[in-house]
Write a protein that holds these residues in place. Sequence first.
Motif, short mmCIF file in Angstrom:
data_model
loop_
_atom_site.label_atom_id
_atom_site.label_comp_id
_atom_site.label_asym_id
_atom_site.label_seq_id
_atom_site.Cartn_x
_atom_site.Cartn_y
_atom_site.Cartn_z
N SER A 101 -1.17 4.77 -0.57
CA SER A 101 -1.95 5.07 0.63
C SER A 101 -1.07 5.78 1.66
O SER A 101 0.13 5.90 1.50
N THR A 102 -1.69 6.25 2.72
CA THR A 102 -0.92 6.86 3.79
C THR A 102 -0.07 5.81 4.47
O THR A 102 1.10 6.04 4.78
N TRP A 113 1.55 -8.13 14.71
CA TRP A 113 2.86 -7.49 14.63
C TRP A 113 2.89 -6.27 15.53
O TRP A 113 1.90 -5.57 15.68
N TYR A 147 0.81 -1.22 0.00
CA TYR A 147 0.00 0.00 0.00
C TYR A 147 0.85 1.26 0.00
O TYR A 147 0.32 2.36 -0.11
N VAL A 156 2.52 0.57 23.24
CA VAL A 156 2.79 -0.39 22.17
C VAL A 156 1.55 -0.49 21.28
O VAL A 156 0.44 -0.65 21.76
N GLU A 157 1.76 -0.32 19.99
CA GLU A 157 0.65 -0.47 19.05
C GLU A 157 0.93 -1.63 18.13
O GLU A 157 2.08 -1.97 17.87
N HIS A 158 -0.12 -2.22 17.65
CA HIS A 158 0.03 -3.39 16.80
C HIS A 158 -0.39 -3.10 15.37
O HIS A 158 -1.19 -2.21 15.11
N LEU A 159 0.19 -3.83 14.47
CA LEU A 159 -0.22 -3.80 13.07
C LEU A 159 -0.96 -5.10 12.82
O LEU A 159 -0.35 -6.16 12.84
N ILE A 160 -2.25 -5.00 12.63
CA ILE A 160 -3.05 -6.21 12.50
C ILE A 160 -3.43 -6.40 11.03
O ILE A 160 -4.27 -5.67 10.52
N PRO A 161 -2.82 -7.34 10.36
CA PRO A 161 -3.21 -7.57 8.97
C PRO A 161 -4.46 -8.45 8.90
O PRO A 161 -4.79 -9.15 9.86
N TYR A 162 -5.17 -8.36 7.79
CA TYR A 162 -6.25 -9.31 7.55
C TYR A 162 -5.64 -10.67 7.24
O TYR A 162 -4.60 -10.73 6.57
N PRO A 163 -6.24 -11.75 7.66
CA PRO A 163 -5.79 -13.05 7.15
C PRO A 163 -5.91 -13.07 5.62
O PRO A 163 -4.96 -13.40 4.93
N VAL A 164 -7.08 -12.70 5.12
CA VAL A 164 -7.27 -12.52 3.68
C VAL A 164 -7.94 -11.16 3.51
O VAL A 164 -9.05 -10.97 4.00
N PRO A 165 -7.28 -10.22 2.86
CA PRO A 165 -7.89 -8.89 2.76
C PRO A 165 -9.09 -8.91 1.83
O PRO A 165 -9.08 -9.62 0.82
N TYR A 218 -9.74 -3.47 -0.69
CA TYR A 218 -9.36 -2.94 0.62
C TYR A 218 -7.95 -2.37 0.57
O TYR A 218 -7.02 -3.03 0.13
N SER A 219 -7.81 -1.15 1.00
CA SER A 219 -6.48 -0.57 1.19
C SER A 219 -6.52 0.21 2.48
O SER A 219 -7.32 1.12 2.61
N PRO A 220 -5.66 -0.12 3.43
CA PRO A 220 -5.66 0.66 4.66
C PRO A 220 -5.27 2.10 4.35
O PRO A 220 -4.40 2.34 3.51
N GLY A 221 -5.94 3.05 4.98
CA GLY A 221 -5.58 4.45 4.78
C GLY A 221 -6.22 5.08 3.57
O GLY A 221 -6.09 6.26 3.36
N ILE A 222 -6.89 4.27 2.76
CA ILE A 222 -7.54 4.86 1.58
C ILE A 222 -9.03 4.96 1.83
O ILE A 222 -9.67 4.02 2.30
#
Lengths: 179, 760
Positions: A71-72, A111, A67, B34-43, B47-51
């Motif tokens: 994207s951002t 993560w 992305y 602490v922050e997490h980056l949570i991906p989709y198992p299957v997006p 879908y685009s994060p931030g868009i």
Amino acid sequence: MSVSIVPTLRVLKPTFLIVGGGLAGLVLGYWVNVLFFPGLTPTQPIEFSHKIHAGDNEIPCQYCHIYARRSTSAGVPSVAKCVGCHENVAADKPQIRLVMNYWNNQEPIPWVKVHDLPDFVHFPHKRHVAAEIECQTCHGPVETMEVVTRIAPLQMGWCLECHRAENVVHGTDCWTCHK
Amino acid sequence: MANIDRRDFLKLIGAGGVGAGAGFLLADSIKHPVEHLIPYPVPPEEYSPGIVTWYNSVCGMCSAGCGISVRIREGRAKKIEGNPLHPVSQGALCALGQAGLQVLYNPDRITGPLQVSGERGAGTFAELTWDDALRSAAGRLAPLVESGRGDRVWMLSSGGGGHLGRLQREFMDALGSQNLVRYDFAHPQTLYAANRRFFGEDALPYYDLKNCDYLLSFGADYLGTWISPVLHSLGFGHSRQGTEGSRGRFVQIEPRLSLTGASADEWIPARPGTEGLLALGLAHQLVAGGAYEGPDADAWNATLASYGSARVAAETGVPEDTVKRLADAFAHHHSALAIGGGAAASHRNGVDTLVAVNALNYLAGNIGKPGGLVFNPAPAAGGSPGQEGYRGALALIEAAGRSEVEVLILSDANPLYSLPAAAGFEAALQQIPLVLSLSSFMDETTARADLILPSHTYLESWGDDFPEPGVGFPVGAVSQPVVAPLYNTRASGDTLLALAQQSGALLPWASMEERVKDGWRAIHARGSWEDEPELQDFDGFWTALLESGVWGETAHREHTGFSPAPEVIDGIGMPSAEFSGAAQSYPFVLHPYLSQTFNDGRGANLPWMQELADPMTAVVYGCWVEVNPKTAARLGLSEGDVVEVASPHGQIRAPVFVYPAIMPDVVAMPIGQGHTEYGRYAKGRGANPIQILTPEMEPESGALAWAGTRVQLTKTGERAKLVHTGGESRQLGRNIIQTEGAGDVTHAGGPAIPIKVVPS
């Protein structure tokens, strides 16, 4: 008759000592944390090696962080993306089995963020990729890192240093980043 | 330091250790969490994060049917705006529409099927699965369907535009029941009846506020709550400021100054229930003065003969010269328009009042003209289903009293709140063995249901709407799920289809989406798509429809030579409005009004709406009784005095708000508060004036005559602080708002600004 504060001070001396000792401990503890536990290299749920992926195998950054250019946020790859290769590649390694566990349960891999900006900062990856800034400029030599660590301070002064040096249009306007 | 003893040394070490620990923790607490980056198992696809994606849909907060665009990021709805392509809302949206997000994210939503545990009405429910819930409900419906007693199933719905309304009918037909009752407190039922009688049209016309230059509104709060306030606000703005060199004039006739009244050029309080008389008085002036020259002028003269200005002035309380002035202005403006609604249309003579208003329009010759009222061509998906209204609700109550109702299905209806207590719904509910609710929230009636099959919100479901009134051409809009369902709920259409299937009453659709699509296939088949080949195929049409969110035809309807039948003209008259309660013991007419923030009470569970200051009183989070300062002085009341408002049918309590813009013998109360259930933001706040209304009906339309109640006020001695923004509504000589007559305004040294004064 002369008045002296010396007797009073003498009585209070142990108190001063203890308070002083406590304060010195406070400063010491603070700096120990800052210097030795800066949290720049958080432990990840899976021992993912950027060195193997981006370094040894020369996989381009945007093959996984798809992305970034539109994207951002750059995004982390979906679990499906990991599995796409690792169904066949190195499938027997213990760390890959962990990935497959997540996949079999259809759970996301939690993560831990290494580079985190406060919510009041608007940082678009898109514009920086479009300006052909190397990922390594901010993220460091990721392709050499077994565990990703943050090398940039991510403070405003650090952002502006670059914006000034590169003469970024509106690069020092408040509203460029704080909107 | 040499003489430090052992004790001091230990103390020092202890203090240092504690200090170091505290310092360490301090540094830790300053760090970023602490922050997490949570991906989709299957997006998901696209879908685009931030868009950000904007999806077009239809607003479900009232029945106006405005188009909305919802801002979606990471699969979450973030903001609702008006859909600029939609001809009703044209990119605008009211506050209630914007607060739709708080319906979606409301913490008091029902998150899954519930079954009453213990006694009904005690408010204790147990969760169950959808399979069990549907089986349990279908188990009660199926025997009725099999034995041909499907008519013992009743459904009470608040309306449901488009194909959901149609599906409700189809569902009931499949069960073999005619007993679908649609009751919406705010539905303009008397207006439909008046149009039926006068125009022979079972529809609402498009009121062209945009192009009119003189508007007489008989009680219609068209900027706040009347039928389609966003559309009317846009029209109002255009008429006022949108055309060079002319400025529309707006006159508001109502006993209590509403937001619309405050925005109008002139506010004329007429005695409650005499608005129609005033309309006929104006019509009389129009015809008698020779401004109307149609072939049926004699018939009009005859029927209006007894509405001379002296009588009208005496009965309405509007001065005689004002009556004459209004009639003159109405006759001589190029595009004069009269509308009626609100309390004026909700007396027991409501339909007569609106027929009188229609007569004014006819006599002014504005039918089918720009700036007048324009009937829409029949919408492609069929006309408006209309409402059984209060008459239907009474039929349900009677049937329940005779133990003829086995199952009651509540779809988005809350009759315990929106029917007068004296109508007897609460007792009727006791007689019904099974009450099913499809509500998303635990409202008053749902709390007394046996089984709750919670519905998606409108942002999670398929649907469509054909706004009534249209805008002179047929408009339809599709409502699509803009986010994935948040909870274990189901669209009410899907629930009905599942119930039908399991009860052995087959309907040909598997889902609401299919039902909606099926309906639109027929609409698509009706059109001709020669110029737009990409729309020829239904899939292409459907994609384009979802993208734009709205569909319209270019068809217009010509109104040539409409004239009402002679018996319609003869039948025009104005029976006096009757009020429940004798004037001696109940000296005040209660003027309940739809709240701009809560509509008919449905918005009370939204904190944004609670927080939004009422436009006239600036009160937040509250409920009040508006009393004229003279009346308040006479009764020894001041702001914050809690009074008991008692009608012959019950009493409620609320604090007084001294309001100068109300007739001295009228008291007004906003509708919307006074919930006993409906979530944490609504519950236990203020009082509900609908509770004490007279259960009388307007006989022709079957609508609730909700403006026909008299009340008395009794000081209780208690005080309550009304929270409102701003401290003082008067200038107190501070000259904050400086005014100057138009003639005095000059450019520096130059001539006066030429202001075109509209003749009045």
